[in-house]
Write a protein that holds these residues in place. Sequence first.
Motif, short mmCIF file in Angstrom:
data_model
loop_
_atom_site.label_atom_id
_atom_site.label_comp_id
_atom_site.label_asym_id
_atom_site.label_seq_id
_atom_site.Cartn_x
_atom_site.Cartn_y
_atom_site.Cartn_z
N ASP A 227 0.82 -1.21 0.00
CA ASP A 227 0.00 0.00 0.00
C ASP A 227 0.87 1.27 0.00
O ASP A 227 0.58 2.25 0.70
N GLY A 228 1.96 1.24 -0.78
CA GLY A 228 2.83 2.41 -0.92
C GLY A 228 3.82 2.62 0.21
O GLY A 228 4.57 3.60 0.21
N LYS A 229 3.84 1.72 1.20
CA LYS A 229 4.73 1.87 2.34
C LYS A 229 5.71 0.69 2.40
O LYS A 229 5.36 -0.43 2.05
N MET A 230 6.93 0.98 2.86
CA MET A 230 7.97 -0.05 2.96
C MET A 230 8.27 -0.37 4.42
O MET A 230 8.31 0.53 5.26
N ARG A 231 8.44 -1.65 4.70
CA ARG A 231 8.94 -2.03 6.02
C ARG A 231 10.03 -3.08 5.83
O ARG A 231 9.97 -3.92 4.92
N LYS A 232 11.03 -3.04 6.70
CA LYS A 232 12.15 -3.96 6.61
C LYS A 232 11.81 -5.25 7.36
O LYS A 232 11.09 -5.24 8.36
N VAL B 202 10.92 -7.91 -1.48
CA VAL B 202 12.21 -7.62 -2.11
C VAL B 202 13.36 -8.23 -1.33
O VAL B 202 13.35 -8.24 -0.09
N HIS B 203 14.35 -8.72 -2.05
CA HIS B 203 15.61 -9.19 -1.45
C HIS B 203 16.79 -8.68 -2.27
O HIS B 203 16.78 -8.73 -3.50
N GLN B 204 17.81 -8.17 -1.58
CA GLN B 204 19.09 -7.84 -2.22
C GLN B 204 20.21 -8.54 -1.48
O GLN B 204 20.30 -8.47 -0.25
N SER B 205 21.07 -9.24 -2.23
CA SER B 205 22.17 -9.98 -1.61
C SER B 205 23.43 -9.13 -1.47
O SER B 205 23.54 -8.06 -2.08
N ASN B 206 24.36 -9.65 -0.73
CA ASN B 206 25.70 -9.09 -0.67
C ASN B 206 26.44 -9.45 -1.96
O ASN B 206 25.99 -10.27 -2.74
N VAL B 207 27.59 -8.81 -2.17
CA VAL B 207 28.43 -9.14 -3.32
C VAL B 207 29.23 -10.40 -3.02
O VAL B 207 29.78 -10.54 -1.93
N ASP B 208 29.28 -11.32 -3.96
CA ASP B 208 30.10 -12.51 -3.83
C ASP B 208 30.92 -12.68 -5.11
O ASP B 208 30.75 -11.91 -6.06
N PHE B 209 31.77 -13.70 -5.15
CA PHE B 209 32.72 -13.86 -6.25
C PHE B 209 32.78 -15.30 -6.72
O PHE B 209 32.55 -16.24 -5.96
#
Length: 271
Positions: free
Chosen positions: A71-76, A100-107
Amino acid sequence: MPRPVLFFTALFFIAMANTTAMAHEYYLMPETFAPKSNTELPVRHRLGQLFKGNELPWITKWNIRSEVWEDGKMRKEKRIDGDKPALNIKLTSPRLATIVHQSNVDFITFKTWEKFQKYVTKEGMTHSLAPSIAGTKPKTGLKEAYSRFAKTIVNVDGDTKGKDIATGLKIELIAQANPLALGNNDPMPVQVLYNGKPLAGVSVKVFIGVGTEFAYHTPTDKEGIAMIKPAGPGPYLINAIHMTEPQSEIAKSKGAHWESFWASLTFKRKE
């Protein structure tokens, strides 16, 4: 760090190291795409092929962003290391919600030129072959930095109000229509944004139905939009990868030759 947390963390990164080279998809899979309001919805983090990836636990150091947009609002969202499912969320508004999910950088390092060629050709990123052929990058020992940007959209109480939104991810797949509002013969327009701008010409990979091989690749147009053909209710898994010269400070400091950004989106059409 407690021993159980160390154990789950080790298993997680072993799984990541063993599967990324084969370009397996990382995606969010809700228990249902039409959850009831004010009840817990398990959302699993999955990694694998054929839309039946292995379930991965919550690992705090891997979750740079974990959010619910409602509904237009974000919560973590935050969980405890080792939790399965990775998320248990409660949605309250009868309309479409975005998770939504964002990962860390890996190699990952490609030991042979053949493996790198196979990977980038399969994923439509053959532009990355030219520097090695020209001799400005090596052919063996190519190091790639990568990060994941996964989304799923669900219709709370099966309601057809609302649609997916841009959440500011580095790379992002955005459904341009509410999947439950589409007619049986209507395609789903999906836009790819990179740094907030349409990404033209990127190869979008489409999986339809759990346990199936990907159905097809389709490129985005000048507005970054790919039309996802209807093939029943689904679920659908959409994936796009953009590879560039190293951008993040950690990629540069670790001597990466390339940096890639992986986007995924899951949704389900009406039965």
